[in-house]
Design a protein around this motif. Structure first.
Motif, PDB file in Angstrom:
ATOM      1  N   ARG A 118      -1.765   0.782   3.448  1.00 47.63           N
ATOM      2  CA  ARG A 118      -1.324  -0.375   3.733  1.00 47.63           C
ATOM      3  C   ARG A 118       0.015  -0.265   4.733  1.00 47.63           C
ATOM      4  N   GLY A 119       0.485   1.192   4.642  1.00 48.86           N
ATOM      5  CA  GLY A 119       1.698   1.205   5.732  1.00 48.86           C
ATOM      6  C   GLY A 119       2.986   1.193   5.111  1.00 48.86           C
ATOM      7  N   SER A 120       3.205   0.808   3.772  1.00 49.05           N
ATOM      8  CA  SER A 120       4.584   0.725   3.256  1.00 49.05           C
ATOM      9  C   SER A 120       4.397   0.630   1.770  1.00 49.05           C
ATOM     10  N   PHE A 121       5.656   1.099   0.995  1.00 42.39           N
ATOM     11  CA  PHE A 121       5.737   0.707  -0.336  1.00 42.39           C
ATOM     12  C   PHE A 121       5.629  -0.628  -0.751  1.00 42.39           C
ATOM     13  N   ALA A 122       6.047  -1.434  -0.015  1.00 36.55           N
ATOM     14  CA  ALA A 122       6.082  -2.706  -0.385  1.00 36.55           C
ATOM     15  C   ALA A 122       4.946  -3.515  -0.452  1.00 36.55           C
ATOM     16  N   ALA A 123       4.051  -3.076   0.780  1.00 35.88           N
ATOM     17  CA  ALA A 123       2.488  -3.674   0.761  1.00 35.88           C
ATOM     18  C   ALA A 123       1.559  -3.158  -0.604  1.00 35.88           C
ATOM     19  N   ALA A 124       1.777  -1.819  -0.782  1.00 36.41           N
ATOM     20  CA  ALA A 124       1.185  -1.091  -1.894  1.00 36.41           C
ATOM     21  C   ALA A 124       1.639  -1.714  -3.226  1.00 36.41           C
ATOM     22  N   ALA A 125       2.784  -2.262  -3.290  1.00 34.72           N
ATOM     23  CA  ALA A 125       3.375  -2.679  -4.525  1.00 34.72           C
ATOM     24  C   ALA A 125       2.728  -3.877  -4.814  1.00 34.72           C
ATOM     25  N   ARG A 126       2.763  -4.785  -3.799  1.00 36.44           N
ATOM     26  CA  ARG A 126       2.129  -6.218  -3.996  1.00 36.44           C
ATOM     27  C   ARG A 126       0.789  -6.043  -4.518  1.00 36.44           C
ATOM     28  N   VAL A 183       3.230  -4.153  -8.848  1.00 39.90           N
ATOM     29  CA  VAL A 183       4.299  -3.247  -9.388  1.00 39.90           C
ATOM     30  C   VAL A 183       5.556  -3.409  -8.591  1.00 39.90           C
ATOM     31  N   SER A 184       6.733  -2.945  -8.754  1.00 39.73           N
ATOM     32  CA  SER A 184       7.813  -2.905  -7.831  1.00 39.73           C
ATOM     33  C   SER A 184       7.665  -1.889  -6.790  1.00 39.73           C
ATOM     34  N   PRO A 185       8.223  -2.140  -5.491  1.00 42.53           N
ATOM     35  CA  PRO A 185       8.187  -0.909  -4.490  1.00 42.53           C
ATOM     36  C   PRO A 185       8.915   0.400  -5.084  1.00 42.53           C
ATOM     37  N   ALA A 186      10.031   0.158  -5.854  1.00 42.64           N
ATOM     38  CA  ALA A 186      10.808   1.317  -6.324  1.00 42.64           C
ATOM     39  C   ALA A 186       9.763   2.097  -7.187  1.00 42.64           C
TER      40      ALA A 186
END
Length: 316
Positions: A19-27, A31-34
Protein backbone atom coordinates in the motif's frame (compact mmCIF):
# COMPACT_ATOMS: atom_id res chain seq x y z
CA UNK A 1 10.01 -12.45 18.70
CA UNK A 2 7.52 -15.27 19.25
CA UNK A 3 5.37 -16.79 16.50
CA UNK A 4 2.44 -14.45 17.15
CA UNK A 5 4.69 -11.40 16.89
CA UNK A 6 6.25 -12.78 13.70
CA UNK A 7 2.85 -13.14 12.04
CA UNK A 8 1.73 -9.67 13.13
CA UNK A 9 4.99 -8.13 11.91
CA UNK A 10 4.83 -9.96 8.57
CA UNK A 11 1.26 -8.75 7.99
CA UNK A 12 2.32 -5.17 8.78
CA UNK A 13 5.32 -5.43 6.45
CA UNK A 14 3.35 -6.95 3.53
CA UNK A 15 0.55 -4.39 3.83
CA UNK A 16 3.00 -1.50 4.05
CA UNK A 17 4.88 -2.77 1.00
CA UNK A 18 1.68 -3.28 -1.00
CA UNK A 19 0.00 0.00 0.00
CA UNK A 20 3.01 2.26 -0.02
CA UNK A 21 2.72 3.74 3.48
CA UNK A 22 2.41 2.89 7.15
CA UNK A 23 -0.81 4.89 7.34
CA UNK A 24 -2.52 2.93 4.55
CA UNK A 25 -1.35 -0.36 6.06
CA UNK A 26 -2.63 0.73 9.47
CA UNK A 27 -6.09 1.57 8.08
CA UNK A 28 -6.34 -1.83 6.46
CA UNK A 29 -5.21 -3.65 9.59
CA UNK A 30 -7.28 -1.55 11.97
CA UNK A 31 -4.30 -0.38 14.04
CA UNK A 32 -2.30 2.85 14.38
CA UNK A 33 0.54 3.81 12.00
CA UNK A 34 2.84 3.78 15.02
CA UNK A 35 1.93 0.14 15.69
CA UNK A 36 2.74 -0.78 12.09
CA UNK A 37 6.08 1.02 12.30
CA UNK A 38 6.92 -0.65 15.61
CA UNK A 39 6.13 -4.12 14.23
CA UNK A 40 8.30 -3.62 11.17
CA UNK A 41 11.17 -2.19 13.26
CA UNK A 42 10.99 -5.22 15.58
CA UNK A 43 10.99 -7.53 12.56
CA UNK A 44 14.07 -5.86 11.12
CA UNK A 45 15.80 -6.11 14.50
CA UNK A 46 14.98 -9.81 14.76
CA UNK A 47 16.25 -10.46 11.19
CA UNK A 48 19.29 -8.22 11.59
CA UNK A 49 18.69 -6.45 8.23
CA UNK A 50 16.81 -3.41 7.02
CA UNK A 51 13.75 -4.30 4.94
CA UNK A 52 12.41 -0.85 4.10
CA UNK A 53 14.09 2.49 3.50
CA UNK A 54 11.60 5.08 4.67
CA UNK A 55 11.27 8.74 3.98
CA UNK A 56 8.54 11.16 4.93
CA UNK A 57 6.93 10.67 1.53
CA UNK A 58 7.60 7.06 0.43
CA UNK A 59 8.76 3.57 1.27
CA UNK A 60 11.41 1.73 -0.70
CA UNK A 61 12.11 -1.97 -0.21
CA UNK A 62 15.71 -3.01 0.14
CA UNK A 63 17.01 -6.04 -1.74
CA UNK A 64 16.53 -8.05 1.45
CA UNK A 65 13.06 -6.59 1.80
CA UNK A 66 12.05 -7.71 -1.69
CA UNK A 67 13.25 -11.26 -0.98
CA UNK A 68 11.50 -11.30 2.39
CA UNK A 69 8.28 -10.01 0.79
CA UNK A 70 8.15 -13.03 -1.52
CA UNK A 71 8.64 -15.47 1.37
CA UNK A 72 6.23 -13.61 3.65
CA UNK A 73 3.52 -13.79 1.03
CA UNK A 74 4.08 -17.55 0.71
CA UNK A 75 3.74 -17.92 4.48
CA UNK A 76 0.57 -15.83 4.60
CA UNK A 77 -0.90 -17.76 1.68
CA UNK A 78 -0.18 -21.01 3.53
CA UNK A 79 -1.89 -19.63 6.63
CA UNK A 80 -4.92 -18.58 4.58
CA UNK A 81 -5.03 -22.02 2.98
CA UNK A 82 -5.02 -23.68 6.42
CA UNK A 83 -7.92 -21.48 7.51
CA UNK A 84 -9.79 -22.28 4.29
CA UNK A 85 -9.37 -26.03 4.83
CA UNK A 86 -10.88 -25.87 8.31
CA UNK A 87 -13.62 -23.48 7.19
CA UNK A 88 -14.55 -25.69 4.24
CA UNK A 89 -14.69 -28.76 6.46
CA UNK A 90 -16.97 -26.82 8.80
CA UNK A 91 -19.30 -25.75 6.01
CA UNK A 92 -18.88 -28.64 3.53
CA UNK A 93 -19.15 -32.37 4.33
CA UNK A 94 -15.49 -33.32 3.89
CA UNK A 95 -13.34 -35.81 5.76
CA UNK A 96 -13.43 -39.04 7.74
CA UNK A 97 -16.45 -40.05 9.84
CA UNK A 98 -15.71 -42.73 12.46
CA UNK A 99 -18.75 -44.87 13.31
CA UNK A 100 -19.09 -47.61 15.92
CA UNK A 101 -21.86 -50.14 15.38
CA UNK A 102 -22.90 -53.63 16.43
CA UNK A 103 -22.17 -56.43 13.99
CA UNK A 104 -25.77 -57.32 13.17
CA UNK A 105 -27.20 -53.84 12.81
CA UNK A 106 -24.13 -52.65 10.93
CA UNK A 107 -24.29 -55.44 8.36
CA UNK A 108 -28.06 -55.44 7.86
CA UNK A 109 -28.92 -51.76 7.99
CA UNK A 110 -25.86 -49.47 7.92
CA UNK A 111 -23.77 -51.00 5.13
CA UNK A 112 -26.61 -50.96 2.55
CA UNK A 113 -26.90 -47.19 3.04
CA UNK A 114 -23.24 -46.38 2.40
CA UNK A 115 -23.41 -46.27 -1.42
CA UNK A 116 -26.09 -43.56 -1.24
CA UNK A 117 -24.24 -41.65 1.48
CA UNK A 118 -21.02 -41.60 -0.53
CA UNK A 119 -22.83 -40.71 -3.76
CA UNK A 120 -24.52 -37.79 -2.01
CA UNK A 121 -21.39 -36.66 -0.15
CA UNK A 122 -18.32 -37.86 -2.08
CA UNK A 123 -16.07 -35.89 0.26
CA UNK A 124 -17.05 -38.06 3.24
CA UNK A 125 -14.93 -41.12 4.06
CA UNK A 126 -16.74 -43.52 6.43
CA UNK A 127 -14.60 -45.53 8.84
CA UNK A 128 -16.74 -48.17 10.56
CA UNK A 129 -15.84 -50.40 13.49
CA UNK A 130 -18.06 -53.43 14.15
CA UNK A 131 -18.13 -54.28 17.85
CA UNK A 132 -20.92 -55.75 19.97
CA UNK A 133 -19.38 -54.34 23.16
CA UNK A 134 -20.28 -50.94 24.52
CA UNK A 135 -17.58 -48.39 23.72
CA UNK A 136 -16.62 -45.02 25.14
CA UNK A 137 -17.37 -42.88 22.09
CA UNK A 138 -15.41 -39.83 23.19
CA UNK A 139 -12.36 -41.66 24.54
CA UNK A 140 -12.21 -43.96 21.51
CA UNK A 141 -12.46 -41.05 19.08
CA UNK A 142 -15.72 -41.99 17.36
CA UNK A 143 -17.88 -39.34 15.75
CA UNK A 144 -21.05 -41.35 16.32
CA UNK A 145 -22.29 -44.79 17.32
CA UNK A 146 -25.29 -47.02 16.62
CA UNK A 147 -26.26 -48.92 19.75
CA UNK A 148 -29.26 -50.86 21.00
CA UNK A 149 -30.61 -51.50 24.48
CA UNK A 150 -31.32 -49.26 27.41
CA UNK A 151 -29.22 -46.14 26.89
CA UNK A 152 -28.19 -44.46 30.14
CA UNK A 153 -25.33 -42.10 29.26
CA UNK A 154 -27.00 -38.70 29.47
CA UNK A 155 -23.78 -36.95 28.41
CA UNK A 156 -24.37 -38.19 24.86
CA UNK A 157 -26.97 -36.98 22.42
CA UNK A 158 -29.28 -39.86 21.44
CA UNK A 159 -31.50 -39.84 18.37
CA UNK A 160 -33.96 -42.72 18.34
CA UNK A 161 -33.92 -44.95 15.28
CA UNK A 162 -36.58 -47.44 16.33
CA UNK A 163 -38.04 -49.35 19.26
CA UNK A 164 -36.50 -52.80 19.51
CA UNK A 165 -39.15 -55.54 19.63
CA UNK A 166 -38.31 -59.17 20.31
CA UNK A 167 -40.37 -62.11 19.03
CA UNK A 168 -40.33 -65.87 19.47
CA UNK A 169 -40.06 -67.63 16.13
CA UNK A 170 -39.80 -71.08 14.60
CA UNK A 171 -39.94 -72.42 11.08
CA UNK A 172 -43.11 -74.02 9.62
CA UNK A 173 -41.10 -77.23 9.18
CA UNK A 174 -40.21 -77.36 12.88
CA UNK A 175 -43.77 -76.58 13.95
CA UNK A 176 -45.17 -79.28 11.67
CA UNK A 177 -42.87 -81.84 13.29
CA UNK A 178 -43.10 -80.73 16.94
CA UNK A 179 -46.41 -78.91 17.24
CA UNK A 180 -47.25 -75.31 18.08
CA UNK A 181 -46.70 -74.13 21.68
CA UNK A 182 -49.86 -72.30 22.69
CA UNK A 183 -49.06 -71.70 26.37
CA UNK A 184 -45.87 -70.89 28.20
CA UNK A 185 -45.53 -74.34 29.86
CA UNK A 186 -45.62 -75.92 26.39
CA UNK A 187 -42.10 -74.62 25.78
CA UNK A 188 -40.77 -77.33 28.10
CA UNK A 189 -41.54 -79.86 25.36
CA UNK A 190 -39.72 -77.97 22.62
CA UNK A 191 -36.18 -77.43 21.39
CA UNK A 192 -35.12 -74.01 22.64
CA UNK A 193 -32.29 -72.03 21.05
CA UNK A 194 -30.41 -69.90 23.58
CA UNK A 195 -28.04 -67.00 23.01
CA UNK A 196 -25.12 -66.83 25.42
CA UNK A 197 -22.93 -63.78 25.02
CA UNK A 198 -19.16 -63.96 25.25
CA UNK A 199 -19.29 -62.63 28.79
CA UNK A 200 -21.18 -65.77 29.84
CA UNK A 201 -24.65 -64.24 30.27
CA UNK A 202 -27.57 -66.08 28.67
CA UNK A 203 -30.14 -63.76 27.12
CA UNK A 204 -33.55 -64.00 28.76
CA UNK A 205 -36.75 -64.05 26.69
CA UNK A 206 -39.29 -61.24 26.77
CA UNK A 207 -42.17 -63.48 27.84
CA UNK A 208 -44.68 -62.67 30.56
CA UNK A 209 -44.52 -65.70 32.86
CA UNK A 210 -46.94 -64.41 35.47
CA UNK A 211 -44.37 -64.39 38.25
CA UNK A 212 -42.36 -61.40 37.19
CA UNK A 213 -39.25 -63.52 36.69
CA UNK A 214 -37.08 -63.43 33.59
CA UNK A 215 -37.66 -66.47 31.39
CA UNK A 216 -34.46 -68.28 30.46
CA UNK A 217 -34.48 -70.82 27.61
CA UNK A 218 -33.45 -73.78 29.76
CA UNK A 219 -32.62 -76.47 29.10
CA UNK A 220 -31.39 -75.30 25.71
CA UNK A 221 -31.15 -77.71 22.81
CA UNK A 222 -28.73 -75.35 21.09
CA UNK A 223 -26.66 -72.44 22.47
CA UNK A 224 -25.09 -69.83 20.21
CA UNK A 225 -23.10 -66.67 20.86
CA UNK A 226 -24.65 -64.63 18.05
CA UNK A 227 -28.32 -63.51 17.87
CA UNK A 228 -28.30 -63.57 14.07
CA UNK A 229 -27.07 -67.16 14.13
CA UNK A 230 -30.00 -68.06 16.41
CA UNK A 231 -32.41 -66.59 13.86
CA UNK A 232 -30.82 -68.61 11.05
CA UNK A 233 -30.92 -71.77 13.17
CA UNK A 234 -34.64 -71.24 13.80
CA UNK A 235 -35.28 -70.67 10.09
CA UNK A 236 -33.43 -73.94 9.39
CA UNK A 237 -35.82 -75.85 11.65
CA UNK A 238 -33.52 -76.39 14.65
CA UNK A 239 -35.92 -75.03 17.25
CA UNK A 240 -37.53 -71.93 18.78
CA UNK A 241 -35.51 -68.73 19.21
CA UNK A 242 -36.07 -65.21 20.41
CA UNK A 243 -34.89 -62.73 17.79
CA UNK A 244 -35.15 -59.04 17.04
CA UNK A 245 -38.17 -58.36 14.86
CA UNK A 246 -36.15 -55.93 12.73
CA UNK A 247 -33.81 -58.79 11.75
CA UNK A 248 -36.48 -61.47 11.37
CA UNK A 249 -39.14 -59.46 9.52
CA UNK A 250 -37.99 -60.35 5.98
CA UNK A 251 -37.98 -64.08 6.89
CA UNK A 252 -41.38 -63.71 8.55
CA UNK A 253 -42.78 -62.02 5.46
CA UNK A 254 -41.33 -64.80 3.28
CA UNK A 255 -43.02 -67.46 5.44
CA UNK A 256 -39.75 -68.99 6.62
CA UNK A 257 -40.50 -68.04 10.26
CA UNK A 258 -43.74 -67.89 12.26
CA UNK A 259 -44.33 -65.87 15.43
CA UNK A 260 -45.17 -67.84 18.58
CA UNK A 261 -46.92 -66.87 21.84
CA UNK A 262 -47.54 -63.38 20.54
CA UNK A 263 -50.03 -62.64 23.31
CA UNK A 264 -47.44 -63.45 25.98
CA UNK A 265 -44.71 -61.19 24.68
CA UNK A 266 -44.02 -58.14 26.81
CA UNK A 267 -42.58 -54.89 25.60
CA UNK A 268 -39.12 -54.14 26.96
CA UNK A 269 -37.76 -50.61 27.07
CA UNK A 270 -35.10 -51.09 24.43
CA UNK A 271 -34.28 -48.71 21.64
CA UNK A 272 -31.79 -48.54 18.82
CA UNK A 273 -30.29 -45.07 18.89
CA UNK A 274 -27.72 -42.99 17.09
CA UNK A 275 -25.34 -41.50 19.66
CA UNK A 276 -22.95 -38.59 19.31
CA UNK A 277 -21.06 -36.42 21.80
CA UNK A 278 -22.09 -32.82 21.16
CA UNK A 279 -25.14 -30.75 20.31
CA UNK A 280 -23.27 -27.66 19.09
CA UNK A 281 -20.32 -27.09 16.73
CA UNK A 282 -20.71 -30.44 14.99
CA UNK A 283 -18.49 -30.76 11.93
CA UNK A 284 -20.38 -30.65 8.64
CA UNK A 285 -19.16 -34.17 7.74
CA UNK A 286 -20.67 -35.54 10.97
CA UNK A 287 -23.88 -33.50 10.78
CA UNK A 288 -24.50 -34.58 7.18
CA UNK A 289 -23.94 -38.25 8.12
CA UNK A 290 -26.26 -38.03 11.15
CA UNK A 291 -29.05 -36.36 9.20
CA UNK A 292 -28.70 -38.77 6.27
CA UNK A 293 -28.75 -41.90 8.44
CA UNK A 294 -31.65 -40.69 10.55
CA UNK A 295 -33.71 -39.98 7.44
CA UNK A 296 -32.83 -43.25 5.70
CA UNK A 297 -33.40 -45.44 8.76
CA UNK A 298 -36.86 -43.90 8.96
CA UNK A 299 -37.68 -45.40 5.55
CA UNK A 300 -36.72 -49.01 6.34
CA UNK A 301 -39.84 -51.13 6.82
CA UNK A 302 -38.18 -53.71 9.08
CA UNK A 303 -37.35 -51.04 11.65
CA UNK A 304 -40.90 -49.76 11.97
CA UNK A 305 -43.21 -52.80 11.97
CA UNK A 306 -46.49 -52.11 13.80
CA UNK A 307 -48.26 -54.55 16.09
CA UNK A 308 -51.18 -54.80 13.64
CA UNK A 309 -48.76 -55.98 10.95
CA UNK A 310 -47.87 -59.07 12.98
CA UNK A 311 -51.32 -60.60 13.28
CA UNK A 312 -51.19 -62.50 10.01
CA UNK A 313 -47.90 -64.16 10.95
CA UNK A 314 -48.75 -65.43 14.45
CA UNK A 315 -49.34 -69.04 15.43
CA UNK A 316 -51.55 -69.85 18.39
Amino acid sequence: MDSTQHVRAMLSFVQAADRGSFAAAARHLGVSPAAVGKSITSLEAALGVRLINRTTRSLQLTEEGQLFLLKAREAIDALDAAVDVVTNQRTQPLGKVRISTSNGFGRHFLLPLLPRLIALYPGITPEIEFDDHQVDIVRSGFDLALRGGTIEDSALVARKIHTMQMVLVASPTYLAAHGIPRHLPDLADHRLIAVRFLGGRTSSWDIEDGGGEAFLPHPAALTLSDPEAAMIAAADGLGIAQVGLHYAWPLIREGRLRILLGDRLRSASREMVLLYPHRALIAARVRATIDFLTQEFGKIESLHVKAADLAAYRCG
